[in-house]
Design a protein around this motif. Structure first.
Motif, mmCIF file in Angstrom:
data_model
loop_
_atom_site.group_PDB
_atom_site.id
_atom_site.type_symbol
_atom_site.label_atom_id
_atom_site.label_comp_id
_atom_site.label_asym_id
_atom_site.label_seq_id
_atom_site.Cartn_x
_atom_site.Cartn_y
_atom_site.Cartn_z
ATOM 1 N N HIS A 219 6.041 3.840 -1.689
ATOM 2 C CA HIS A 219 5.350 4.895 -2.426
ATOM 3 C C HIS A 219 5.069 4.431 -3.851
ATOM 4 O O HIS A 219 5.946 3.829 -4.491
ATOM 5 N N CYS A 220 3.872 4.725 -4.318
ATOM 6 C CA CYS A 220 3.549 4.388 -5.702
ATOM 7 C C CYS A 220 4.390 5.260 -6.638
ATOM 8 O O CYS A 220 4.966 6.273 -6.217
ATOM 9 N N PHE A 221 4.460 4.852 -7.878
ATOM 10 C CA PHE A 221 5.248 5.567 -8.884
ATOM 11 C C PHE A 221 4.945 7.067 -8.862
ATOM 12 O O PHE A 221 5.851 7.899 -8.848
ATOM 13 N N THR A 222 3.654 7.396 -8.822
ATOM 14 C CA THR A 222 3.227 8.810 -8.874
ATOM 15 C C THR A 222 3.697 9.583 -7.641
ATOM 16 O O THR A 222 4.278 10.667 -7.755
ATOM 17 N N CYS A 223 3.462 9.015 -6.446
ATOM 18 C CA CYS A 223 3.861 9.705 -5.210
ATOM 19 C C CYS A 223 5.382 9.762 -5.074
ATOM 20 O O CYS A 223 5.930 10.760 -4.604
ATOM 21 N N HIS A 224 6.068 8.698 -5.494
ATOM 22 C CA HIS A 224 7.534 8.670 -5.430
ATOM 23 C C HIS A 224 8.120 9.794 -6.286
ATOM 24 O O HIS A 224 9.014 10.523 -5.856
ATOM 25 N N THR B 270 0.851 -1.189 0.000
ATOM 26 C CA THR B 270 0.000 0.000 0.000
ATOM 27 C C THR B 270 0.887 1.240 0.000
ATOM 28 O O THR B 270 1.845 1.319 0.776
ATOM 29 N N CYS B 271 0.581 2.209 -0.836
ATOM 30 C CA CYS B 271 1.329 3.471 -0.854
ATOM 31 C C CYS B 271 1.069 4.206 0.462
ATOM 32 O O CYS B 271 -0.088 4.430 0.831
ATOM 33 N N THR B 272 2.144 4.561 1.158
ATOM 34 C CA THR B 272 1.973 5.219 2.452
ATOM 35 C C THR B 272 1.567 6.688 2.295
ATOM 36 O O THR B 272 1.227 7.331 3.274
ATOM 37 N N TYR B 273 1.605 7.200 1.077
ATOM 38 C CA TYR B 273 1.241 8.614 0.850
ATOM 39 C C TYR B 273 -0.217 8.743 0.382
ATOM 40 O O TYR B 273 -0.985 9.461 0.991
ATOM 41 N N CYS B 274 -0.581 8.027 -0.667
ATOM 42 C CA CYS B 274 -1.960 8.156 -1.199
ATOM 43 C C CYS B 274 -2.847 6.975 -0.787
ATOM 44 O O CYS B 274 -4.039 6.971 -1.069
ATOM 45 N N HIS B 275 -2.255 5.951 -0.156
ATOM 46 C CA HIS B 275 -2.966 4.779 0.375
ATOM 47 C C HIS B 275 -3.551 3.869 -0.693
ATOM 48 O O HIS B 275 -4.388 3.011 -0.392
HETATM 49 ZN ZN LIG Z 1 0.800 6.955 -3.912
#
Ligand SMILES: [Zn+2]
Length: 141
Positions: free
Chosen positions: A61-66, A23-28
């Protein structure tokens, strides 16, 4: 300077993503196990040996958030500090700036520690544990 990934980074990245249950810790956003578009994202970069394989320094982090946080370190630091609190952030900053020399043997030890951690948390997942599972730091006794 681009820091080359090594085999220790690969197993540690698996551990981080597994510990956050993909799970992305930024956007979940939730990903399938093994997803390539969920990354292990370093607050203090991999250039810092002392925190390169420290779970407290690395998030899923997902690609976008990273991309977003990588391009905006001020936001990344503020987000991480809000998450962990100012004391842990201060300690992490000091740790990141310690000059830690690691031999090939040290790195092999760190890799084997995280291979064992990966097995341990995967076993906990298979028993039905969801959500965040804490990794034991390679230096922890
Ligand atoms: Zn994300």
């Amino acid at each position: 300077m681009k820091i080359r990934r090594d085999p220790t980074d690969a197993v540690f990245s698996q551990c981080i993503r597994e510990s956050y249950n993909w799970t992305c810790t930024y956007c979940h956003k939730q990903f399938e196990p093994g997803a390539q578009n969920l990354h292990a994202s370093h607050l203090f970069s991999r250039r810092h040996n002392s925190t390169r394989w420290s779970p407290e320094n690395v998030f899923a982090h997902c690609f976008t958030c990273h991309n977003r946080l990588g391009g905006d370190p001020v936001t990344f630091v503020a987000w991480a500090e809000a998450r962990m609190g100012p004391e842990k952030m201060a300690a992490l900053r000091i740790k990141a700036h310690m000059n830690l020399k690691l031999t090939k043997k040290d790195k092999a030890y760190i890799a084997s520690h995280y291979r064992n951690e990966l097995k341990r948390i995967k076993a906990l997942r298979s028993e039905g544990n969801t959500g965040y599972l804490r990794l034991v730091h390679w230096g922890e006794t």
